[in-house]
Design a protein around this motif. Sequence first.
Motif, short mmCIF file in Angstrom:
data_model
loop_
_atom_site.label_atom_id
_atom_site.label_comp_id
_atom_site.label_asym_id
_atom_site.label_seq_id
_atom_site.Cartn_x
_atom_site.Cartn_y
_atom_site.Cartn_z
N VAL A 103 0.87 -1.18 0.00
CA VAL A 103 0.00 0.00 0.00
C VAL A 103 0.91 1.23 0.00
CG1 VAL A 103 -1.73 1.32 1.27
CG2 VAL A 103 -1.88 -1.18 1.18
N ASN A 104 0.69 2.09 -0.98
CA ASN A 104 1.54 3.27 -1.18
C ASN A 104 0.70 4.53 -1.01
OD1 ASN A 104 3.68 5.00 -2.28
ND2 ASN A 104 2.42 5.05 -4.14
N ILE A 105 1.19 5.47 -0.20
CA ILE A 105 0.44 6.72 -0.03
C ILE A 105 0.77 7.68 -1.16
CG2 ILE A 105 2.16 7.87 1.43
CD1 ILE A 105 -1.65 7.97 1.97
N SER A 106 -0.28 8.22 -1.78
CA SER A 106 -0.11 9.16 -2.87
C SER A 106 -0.99 10.38 -2.58
CB SER A 106 -0.46 8.50 -4.21
OG SER A 106 -0.13 9.32 -5.30
N ASN A 107 -1.32 11.17 -3.59
CA ASN A 107 -2.07 12.39 -3.38
C ASN A 107 -3.10 12.57 -4.49
OD1 ASN A 107 -2.46 15.59 -3.58
ND2 ASN A 107 -1.75 15.10 -1.52
N SER A 108 -4.22 13.18 -4.13
CA SER A 108 -5.32 13.36 -5.09
C SER A 108 -5.04 14.47 -6.10
CB SER A 108 -6.62 13.66 -4.35
OG SER A 108 -6.52 14.88 -3.63
N ILE A 109 -3.99 15.27 -5.87
CA ILE A 109 -3.57 16.25 -6.87
C ILE A 109 -2.68 15.49 -7.85
CG2 ILE A 109 -2.46 18.46 -7.31
CD1 ILE A 109 -4.89 18.67 -5.47
N VAL A 110 -3.19 15.24 -9.05
CA VAL A 110 -2.45 14.38 -9.97
C VAL A 110 -1.53 15.16 -10.91
CG1 VAL A 110 -4.13 12.51 -9.86
CG2 VAL A 110 -4.44 14.32 -11.55
N LYS A 111 -1.84 16.45 -11.14
CA LYS A 111 -0.97 17.28 -11.96
C LYS A 111 -0.85 18.66 -11.34
CE LYS A 111 -1.60 15.22 -16.56
NZ LYS A 111 -2.01 15.48 -17.96
N ARG A 112 0.32 19.28 -11.49
CA ARG A 112 0.54 20.66 -11.06
C ARG A 112 1.53 21.27 -12.01
NH1 ARG A 112 2.79 19.99 -6.25
NH2 ARG A 112 4.89 20.57 -6.89
N GLY A 113 1.20 22.46 -12.51
CA GLY A 113 2.08 23.11 -13.47
C GLY A 113 2.22 22.32 -14.75
N ALA A 115 2.43 19.11 -15.21
CA ALA A 115 3.17 17.84 -15.13
C ALA A 115 2.61 16.99 -14.00
CB ALA A 115 4.66 18.11 -14.89
N ALA A 116 2.80 15.69 -14.13
CA ALA A 116 2.38 14.78 -13.06
C ALA A 116 3.14 15.13 -11.78
CB ALA A 116 2.67 13.34 -13.46
N THR A 117 2.44 15.09 -10.65
CA THR A 117 3.10 15.32 -9.38
C THR A 117 4.09 14.18 -9.12
OG1 THR A 117 1.37 14.16 -8.15
CG2 THR A 117 1.12 16.54 -8.46
N ARG A 118 5.02 14.43 -8.23
CA ARG A 118 6.06 13.41 -7.97
C ARG A 118 5.46 12.13 -7.41
NH1 ARG A 118 10.97 16.19 -4.78
NH2 ARG A 118 9.27 16.78 -3.38
N LEU A 119 4.41 12.26 -6.59
CA LEU A 119 3.80 11.06 -6.03
C LEU A 119 3.12 10.23 -7.10
CD1 LEU A 119 2.42 12.45 -2.65
CD2 LEU A 119 4.16 10.68 -2.94
N VAL A 120 2.48 10.88 -8.06
CA VAL A 120 1.85 10.14 -9.15
C VAL A 120 2.91 9.53 -10.06
CG1 VAL A 120 0.40 10.35 -11.21
CG2 VAL A 120 -0.32 11.42 -9.06
N ALA A 121 3.99 10.26 -10.29
CA ALA A 121 5.10 9.70 -11.07
C ALA A 121 5.69 8.48 -10.37
CB ALA A 121 6.18 10.76 -11.28
N PHE A 122 5.75 8.53 -9.04
CA PHE A 122 6.26 7.39 -8.28
C PHE A 122 5.32 6.20 -8.40
CE2 PHE A 122 6.97 5.30 -4.02
CZ PHE A 122 8.21 4.76 -4.34
N GLU A 123 4.01 6.46 -8.37
CA GLU A 123 3.03 5.38 -8.62
C GLU A 123 3.35 4.66 -9.93
OE1 GLU A 123 -1.07 6.42 -8.82
OE2 GLU A 123 -0.94 7.85 -7.19
#
Length: 263
Positions: A103-113, A115-123
């Motif tokens: 189970v990996n914690i990520s964030n509901s903000i999927v893009k900012r500026g 580009a994919a957020t770092r947590l989504v890129a890590f997913e």
Amino acid sequence: MENEDYILILGASGNIGGKIAQELIARGQQVGVAGRSRERLQQFAEKAEIWAGDFGDDAFLRKALSKATSLFITVPDEHLADPAVTAQRLKVLLEGTPVTHVVNISNSIVKRGGAATRLVAFEQELNKLKHLHLKHLRAANFFENLHWGFSTPYHPDLKLPYISSYEVACVAANYLQHKNFAGQSVAVLLGPQDYSMAELAAAAGTLYRQQPYTPENIHFFKPFNEGDFEVERRTAANTSQLKEERFTLAYFIQHDLHPPQLM
């Protein structure tokens, strides 16, 4: 009868990892808690196996992972600078371990500026580890973000989803305990509603004061204020039902928001 499953919580000395560990221990699960701060991990003494060390230490992680069957991941910010490198490192460290479910914690903000957020890129990088069952929790901002205070560069009326970390911990604990997921999948947790900073401050009995950008924070806050971000779409399924009082904003304000923050 002793539970054969062994659940390792990375980042258990932090906010969300600590709450997940507490949930699992209360349910009688066999838990290992790993984190940087031995002092903060002492709350789990005689309740869980304690692993004090740094996420960047391969030897430490290899030992901690050696008997885990399920794993919770929260990655320190400095190790998200290159999501591909961190995911590949975890792949190597997980080889030969009993871990099957993550189970990996990520964030509901999927893009900012744009580009994919770092947590989504890590997913996305973790999803390349095909031998593991992965559940990514795309959670709203935690109410604990308000510990920063009510003076930030966010526009007063900008609304974003917020959620109780207790609720996220319960969801994560359920997945880790029951291992009722297969392949790679996402669970979106958006909390009860979207809040603006002005609304959050009013709920806490204070006023919000928008601050100017600084060279250090403009890259984070400006895309939000200009609408250059993408958040998961709210649905009935991913909106919190607030089944427990501790999942509410009112509970957080009363029990967790320290008075000095109410400026």
